[in-house]
Design an enzyme around this catalytic site. Structure first.
Site, mmCIF file in Angstrom:
data_model
loop_
_atom_site.group_PDB
_atom_site.id
_atom_site.type_symbol
_atom_site.label_atom_id
_atom_site.label_comp_id
_atom_site.label_asym_id
_atom_site.label_seq_id
_atom_site.Cartn_x
_atom_site.Cartn_y
_atom_site.Cartn_z
ATOM 1 N N HIS A 113 -24.075 -30.620 18.744
ATOM 2 C CA HIS A 113 -23.271 -30.035 19.825
ATOM 3 C C HIS A 113 -23.929 -28.763 20.337
ATOM 4 C CE1 HIS A 113 -19.982 -28.274 22.025
ATOM 5 N NE2 HIS A 113 -19.745 -27.347 21.114
ATOM 6 N N GLU B 124 -36.569 -41.057 34.258
ATOM 7 C CA GLU B 124 -36.452 -41.552 32.877
ATOM 8 C C GLU B 124 -35.011 -41.611 32.363
ATOM 9 O OE1 GLU B 124 -37.542 -37.267 30.850
ATOM 10 O OE2 GLU B 124 -38.063 -39.094 29.790
ATOM 11 N N HIS C 143 -24.004 -25.844 23.975
ATOM 12 C CA HIS C 143 -23.413 -25.407 25.236
ATOM 13 C C HIS C 143 -24.495 -25.438 26.320
ATOM 14 C CE1 HIS C 143 -20.318 -23.064 22.566
ATOM 15 N NE2 HIS C 143 -20.175 -24.369 22.485
ATOM 16 N N HIS D 54 -17.239 -26.625 28.466
ATOM 17 C CA HIS D 54 -17.531 -26.243 27.079
ATOM 18 C C HIS D 54 -18.959 -26.634 26.680
ATOM 19 C CE1 HIS D 54 -16.119 -26.048 22.612
ATOM 20 N NE2 HIS D 54 -17.424 -25.919 22.713
ATOM 21 N N GLU E 51 -15.952 -27.550 14.073
ATOM 22 C CA GLU E 51 -15.871 -28.842 14.777
ATOM 23 C C GLU E 51 -16.074 -30.024 13.824
ATOM 24 O OE1 GLU E 51 -14.713 -28.790 17.596
ATOM 25 O OE2 GLU E 51 -15.404 -27.024 18.698
HETATM 26 O O1 2HA Z 1 -19.139 -23.635 16.689
HETATM 27 O O2 2HA Z 1 -19.444 -24.384 19.646
HETATM 28 O O3 2HA Z 1 -17.206 -25.699 19.807
HETATM 29 C C1 2HA Z 1 -18.811 -23.009 17.859
HETATM 30 C C2 2HA Z 1 -18.573 -24.031 18.896
HETATM 31 C C3 2HA Z 1 -17.235 -24.602 18.963
HETATM 32 ZN ZN ZN Z 2 -18.875 -25.484 21.337
#
Ligand code: 2HA
Ligand code: ZN
Length: 268
Positions: free
Chosen positions: A136, A166, A138, A207, A113
């Site tokens: 990032h 909050e 999930h 995602h 990414e």
């Molecule tokens: O790196 O989360 O979006 C693995 C991921 C791709």
């Molecule tokens: Zn991801």
């Protein structure tokens, strides 16, 4: 001081372990990049020897000469504390791509990414000179909510604000939301970065979530707060739905007392 002893690397590893423990970063899910300053770098890697070079196929001219601590493609957050030299890398943005200075010992590339990370760093640096981190994950309940809730940014933002008092103070600018796009692509990078011009949180439906901030604590805390609100939303729905909630006027009062400007179009 060695790279592994440095405060910033220890913070990165600790954050990754926390994210794994919270169930947000299964397998190789998620990625982080952190802009390093010269002082940190001189302490960790005074020689700055290039181990290998990595090509890039998007424009990063605005980041030329900057150094980043990044997670490696295919690597697991679960293993960050055990194998930091494999899971993490330090790269410099150069004319021909990236120079790897440390880590990614098994030959891995930086996160798949990277377009989103670098384009988002460029967007956030325009807004805030102290910006450092793109993260990032999930995050489970935010991801779940992307299936059941309206994906209109104002609607999603208002629901999150109403789930925890909050929230409006932590992310008054609300949350940016993309349509489903191919992960790893330059397109998703450009669209995420566009949202990052006004929001530090960007949801990729079905995602995960992106967060931006000036420190690991702040960026992790931002995602953690939104994720907590999404978790409460999930419980509220499971318990039969909303019977009463924070009123729109109370949200306006909160913003006024805490001195934040709520995103336009959410409360009016
Ligand atoms: O790196 O989360 O979006 C693995 C991921 C791709
Ligand atoms: Zn991801």
């Amino acid at each position: 001081m060695s790279v592994l002893e440095s405060k910033i690397v220890r913070e990165m590893v600790e954050t990754m372990s926390n994210m794994y423990r919270l169930g947000w970063n299964e397998r190789n899910g998620g990625n982080i990049s952190c802009l390093l300053n010269e002082t940190e770098l001189d302490m960790m890697l005074p020689k700055k020897m290039i181990k290998r070079q990595i090509a890039l196929d998007f424009d990063v001219a605005k980041l030329m000469g900057k150094y980043f601590l990044v997670t490696g493609s295919g690597h697991y957050f679960k293993n960050a504390a055990k194998n930091p030299e494999e899971v993490l890398g330090i790269v410099r943005v150069g004319g021909g791509g990236l120079d790897l200075l440390w880590g990614l010992e098994d030959g891995a590339n930086p996160t798949s990414e990277l377009p989103t990370h670098f384009m988002s760093h460029m967007a956030r640096l325009e807004q805030d000179a102290n910006h450092r981190i793109i993260m990032h994950s999930h995050a489970t309940h935010l991801l779940a909510m992307s299936f059941t809730h309206s994906l209109k940014e104002e609607d999603f933002t208002k629901t999150l604000w109403k789930m925890c008092t909050e929230c409006i103070i932590v992310f008054p600018e609300g949350i940016g939301i993309l349509p489903w796009l191919m992960p790893g692509s330059n397109e998703i990078g450009m669209e995420t970065a566009k949202k990052m011009e006004t929001c530090r949180l960007v949801l990729w439906p079905y995602h995960g979530i992106y967060g931006a901030g000036c420190s690991f604590d702040e960026t992790f805390g931002l995602i953690e707060t939104a994720e907590k609100a999404a978790q409460i939303y999930s419980y509220v729905r499971a318990q039969g739905g909303i019977k009463q909630t924070i009123s729109t006027q109370e949200l306006k009062d909160l913003a006024a007392v805490f001195g934040v400007v709520p995103r336009k179009g959410v409360l009016d």
